[in-house]
Design a protein around this motif. Structure first.
Motif, short mmCIF file in Angstrom:
data_model
loop_
_atom_site.label_atom_id
_atom_site.label_comp_id
_atom_site.label_asym_id
_atom_site.label_seq_id
_atom_site.Cartn_x
_atom_site.Cartn_y
_atom_site.Cartn_z
N GLY A 53 0.84 -1.18 0.00
CA GLY A 53 0.00 0.00 0.00
C GLY A 53 0.88 1.23 0.00
O GLY A 53 2.10 1.14 0.23
N PRO A 54 0.32 2.40 -0.24
CA PRO A 54 1.12 3.62 -0.40
C PRO A 54 1.76 4.07 0.90
O PRO A 54 1.07 4.47 1.84
CB PRO A 54 0.11 4.64 -0.92
N ALA A 55 3.08 4.04 0.94
CA ALA A 55 3.79 4.36 2.19
C ALA A 55 3.60 5.80 2.62
O ALA A 55 3.74 6.11 3.81
CB ALA A 55 5.28 4.05 2.02
N ASP A 56 3.28 6.68 1.69
CA ASP A 56 3.08 8.07 2.09
C ASP A 56 1.79 8.27 2.88
O ASP A 56 1.55 9.36 3.43
CB ASP A 56 3.10 8.99 0.86
N PHE A 57 0.96 7.23 2.96
CA PHE A 57 -0.27 7.33 3.76
C PHE A 57 -0.03 6.92 5.22
O PHE A 57 -0.92 7.09 6.06
CB PHE A 57 -1.37 6.46 3.15
N ASN A 58 1.14 6.40 5.55
CA ASN A 58 1.39 5.92 6.91
C ASN A 58 1.14 6.96 7.99
O ASN A 58 0.62 6.62 9.07
CB ASN A 58 2.81 5.36 7.01
N LEU A 116 5.81 1.88 -2.66
CA LEU A 116 6.00 3.24 -3.13
C LEU A 116 4.67 3.98 -3.19
O LEU A 116 3.61 3.35 -3.32
CB LEU A 116 6.62 3.21 -4.54
N PRO A 117 4.69 5.29 -3.08
CA PRO A 117 3.44 6.05 -3.26
C PRO A 117 2.80 5.72 -4.59
O PRO A 117 3.49 5.49 -5.60
CB PRO A 117 3.92 7.51 -3.23
N ALA A 118 1.47 5.69 -4.61
CA ALA A 118 0.76 5.24 -5.81
C ALA A 118 0.96 6.17 -7.00
O ALA A 118 0.73 5.78 -8.14
CB ALA A 118 -0.73 5.11 -5.50
N TRP A 119 1.42 7.40 -6.74
CA TRP A 119 1.66 8.33 -7.84
C TRP A 119 3.07 8.22 -8.40
O TRP A 119 3.42 8.91 -9.36
CB TRP A 119 1.43 9.77 -7.37
N ASN A 128 -5.13 1.93 -11.00
CA ASN A 128 -5.38 1.12 -9.81
C ASN A 128 -4.08 0.47 -9.39
O ASN A 128 -3.50 -0.31 -10.13
CB ASN A 128 -6.44 0.06 -10.09
N ARG A 129 -3.63 0.78 -8.20
CA ARG A 129 -2.30 0.35 -7.79
C ARG A 129 -2.22 -1.16 -7.58
O ARG A 129 -1.13 -1.74 -7.54
CB ARG A 129 -1.89 1.07 -6.51
N TYR A 130 -3.36 -1.85 -7.42
CA TYR A 130 -3.32 -3.30 -7.22
C TYR A 130 -3.33 -4.08 -8.53
O TYR A 130 -3.44 -5.30 -8.53
CB TYR A 130 -4.51 -3.74 -6.37
#
Length: 776
Positions: A53-58, A116-119, A128-130
């Motif tokens: 999942g996007p690490a920048d959301f932690n 990595l961040p999804a962007w 869709n990142r998945y």
């Protein structure tokens, strides 16, 4: 169920029994994988649970602990001057990633997203990142598995392999399955940076956990690579990429729904039929099968198909038989759908059933199949819990709406705005900017582009919509305030348009009505350049008509905007002046009619424009005199002269005779009527001349000319066409009453003109054959 295709030697790098890193490869949104993840975390009680999942959301994981109604998604965006990109990481109740979060909190572990961040550019343009890679080798491997299991389609293979697997066999089956898709040591250069990033997180977590375990949950495609790369990592926590310079990035929770989550609507990852798999996760396969039978029967009855008790019995029996024949321990989804197809659908199919192949449901799919799949999709919609973190754009919009007295309510209201009133202009700016962002619940009922010189009026319908919050959160990718977001969206749209004059013109109009003055110069310059380079007279004409309509509104957009619009009008006028005499192609002549209409409006209604009136009128005269001029251009030239009060020197009826051939007259009249409809409608001599020409034609000539004539007279509104019909009928000897009745009938004909022409042609053929046979 032990199949030879899954037999292979044990990995040379098989993990030792006491190894502390537990990597669980999953299929996204699989109920079986969700249960496996929860059980593994409960058994291992790790210090960390790392999740793809996007690490920048932690820093915002607390948002996911609120009392949301699933499904929801992490919406991630990245914007710069040259790129705007958005991506989604969805969660539902049976997503392994969601279960990993819940289980981690339950056992006291620390959950973290580790990808990595999804962007990030390494995701490419993946919305869709998945959506894991799925190349040729994986497709071949899946086909081999399908053949070994006797299943049809990727989803049927998965259900047979994983969803019905005994709990003690599932992990082994998944390891073998993912190893077939991507063998041990199989490199994937496109995914390598992501896998190194996740592996680095794993190595860091192992160091931090000391003697405790670490569980990492990821797509099965990545699992073995992460195990290997984690052994090579140095144990330092990887830095999360961040935007630089003028770049903007962010991640927020948004409501999601099962329709968007369903593979059959184009979702690039995960499972189909979300409502069905929700039942599988909550109640098991048997109960889910019973639920699916009821849901499909109700959907098909709602679609108008009779599903009797006997049909239900036959369907249920057929599904059980299919399950037994296929070696399933119960009725699986493919059994239910195949049995329904065999017992409930009576028609032949033009293409394979949608559930037997990858991708979204295709156009032309049998309605019964669509109803079945829609029933298994369900209508569940997510809702964010109060207190969920929101982007600044939402607050800015709420403040602006409140200050303008426009806060939406559950009861719809109609808002009428007059651009003559300064306060209404400000409200119009706000509503038009929101319209650009696609805010649900806002609709413009009456547009501002009526062909008039007075300040425009707009009418909007506004109501509180359940999707408004999610849509506006997603719009935050464009900026933190309403003007900023609307301007960035329009700038991106204009950049994508290139030289498309239609899109650029609409962008300019949208910018003006949304009060985005910062864009006007850029858009008008881009339009002017496009007009100078374009050879498409239709596009130039459309841009010109829009520009002159906006210019005629005066200074309501501001003095600078009016000046820029005037320069744009002048550019169109000059282009038409330069090219009018070179149009000899009939089709191009028809497309050029709006360009002449734009110039006519400039000549009549815009005295402040710096245009060469005399030179243009002289050009029109030469177009009329030139025998090679396209008929539509000649008609438009004559119509412009008439509309501008210069037609006195021209015999309109006489000019018409130059274009009296059946293949020319309709085009000539289209140009004439489009430019001087009001003047011509009052000139009975012109209509009499048209009637006289047509009366002299034989039937074949009339049928040849009919479609173009119909198109020409379509420039008259219905009331004027009715009046012209009465004139023609009276000229053919009908009384006043007869003419009025017949004219009304003509105006209300249900048959299309091409069908009428075909019928007349058929009647002519029949008449000739009867005459040849001496029967008439």
């Amino acid at each position: 169920m032990r199949l030879g295709i899954f037999s292979r030697p044990e990995r040379k790098t098989a993990p030792a029994a006491g190894e502390r890193l537990v990597v669980i490869g999953v299929r996204h949104h699989s109920p079986a994988c969700a249960r496996l993840v929860r059980q593994a975390i409960a058994r291992h009680r790790p210090a960390f649970v790392l999740i793809e999942g996007p690490a920048d959301f932690n820093p915002h994981l607390a948002d996911l602990r609120l009392d949301h109604q699933l499904p929801l998604a992490i919406f991630s965006y990245h914007a710069s001057r040259h790129r705007s990109f958005a991506s989604y990481s969805p969660f539902c109740a049976y997503s392994p990633e969601w279960e990993a979060l819940q289980a981690a909190w339950e056992v006291g572990a620390t959950p973290l997203f580790c990808d990595l961040p999804a962007w990030h550019p390494d995701f490419g343009e993946r919305a869709n990142r998945y959506a894991d890679p799925h190349g040729r080798r994986a497709a071949v491997a899946e086909a081999a598995v399908a053949g070994a299991l006797g299943e049809d389609g990727r989803d049927a293979v998965w259900d047979a392999l994983a969803e019905q697997a005994p709990a003690d066999e599932l992990e082994r089956r998944l390891d073998r399955y993912f190893d077939l898709l991507r063998p041990e040591g199989g490199e994937d250069p496109q995914e390598l940076s992501r896998e190194r990033f996740m592996a680095a997180h794993a190595a860091w977590a192992l160091k931090e956990a000391q003697n405790r375990k670490v569980v990492l949950v990821c797509g099965g495609w990545h699992a073995e690579a992460i195990r290997r790369l984690a052994r090579e990592a140095d144990g330092e926590r990887p830095a999360v990429p961040a935007p630089t310079g003028d770049e903007r990035a962010g991640s927020y929770l948004v409501p999601y729904d099962y329709r968007r989550l369903d593979r059959f609507t184009g979702y690039a990852s995960g499972m189909p039929s979300p409502a069905y798999y929700e039942q599988v996760f909550a109640r098991g396969l048997d109960a889910a099968a019973d639920w699916a039978e009821n849901a499909i029967a109700q959907a098909m009855r709602a679609a108008g198909q009779v599903v009797s008790t006997a049909d239900r019995v036959a369907w249920h029996t057929h599904a059980q038989a299919l399950a037994m024949a296929r070696g399933h321990r119960t009725r699986l989804r493919s059994d239910l759908l195949d049995a329904a197809l065999a017992t409930l659908v009576k028609d032949g199919l033009d293409q394979p059933a949608a559930w037997s192949r990858d991708g979204a449901v295709r156009a032309g799919t049998h309605p019964a199949l669509v109803a079945m799949l829609k029933a298994l999709t369900g209508e569940r919609r997510g809702r964010l819990a109060p207190g969920t973190r929101r982007p600044p754009l939402i607050t800015d919009i709420e403040i602006r709406l409140a200050e303008a007295g426009l806060t939406p309510d559950h009861r719809a209201r109609q808002i009428e705005l007059d651009w003559n009133v300064a306060a209404d202009r400000e409200r119009a700016h706000t509503l038009n900017a929101l319209r650009l962002l696609g805010m649900p619940g806002l609709e413009r009922l009456e547009g501002p582009l009526a062909p008039r010189t007075a300040a425009p009026r707009e009418t909007f319908r506004l109501v509180l919509h359940r999707d408004a919050e999610g849509t506006l959160i997603e719009a935050s990718r464009w900026g933190g305030t309403l003007p900023m977001a609307a301007a960035a969206l329009l700038s991106d749209r204009a950049a994508q348009a290139g030289g498309d004059l239609k899109i650029l013109s609409l962008c300019l109009a949208d910018a003006l009505f949304a009060g985005l003055l910062v864009l006007e110069n850029d858009l008008t310059a881009q339009l002017a350049q496009g007009i100078a380079l374009s050879h498409d007279m239709g596009a130039i004409g459309a841009a010109g008509r829009l520009a002159v309509q906006l210019h005629r509104f005066g200074e309501i957009f501001g003095i600078a905007a009016r000046q820029a619009l005037g320069e744009l009008c002048e550019a169109v006028f000059d282009k038409v002046l330069q090219t009018a005499e070179s149009i000899h192609n009939d089709e191009e002549g028809l497309r050029a009619i709006p360009a002449f209409a734009a110039c006519r409006d400039m000549l009549r209604d815009c005295p402040d424009l710096d245009i060469e009136r005399d030179a243009f009128l002289a050009t029109l005269g030469r177009c009329l005199a030139n025998a090679e001029t396209a008929p539509a251009v000649a008609g438009a030239a004559l119509g412009t002269l008439v509309a501008c009060g210069e037609g006195g020197a021209y015999d309109v009826a006489g000019r018409m005779h130059r274009f009296s051939r059946p293949d020319q007259l309709g085009d000539f009249l289209s140009g004439l009527f489009a430019l001087a409809r009001e003047e011509i409608a009052a000139d009975t001599a012109v209509i009499d001349a048209v009637r006289a020409l047509i009366d002299g034609w034989h039937d074949d000539a009339f049928l040849t000319a009919l479609p173009a004539l119909r198109q020409a007279f379509a420039f008259f509104p219905p009331r004027e066409r009715e009046r012209l019909s009465r004139v023609i009928l009276r000229a053919h000897g009908a009384s006043e009453a007869q003419a009025e009745i017949q004219a009304l009938e003509w105006m209300r004909q249900p048959a299309h003109v091409t069908d009428q022409a075909a019928a007349l042609a058929l009647e002519a053929i029949v008449a000739r054959r009867l005459a040849d046979a001496g029967l008439v």
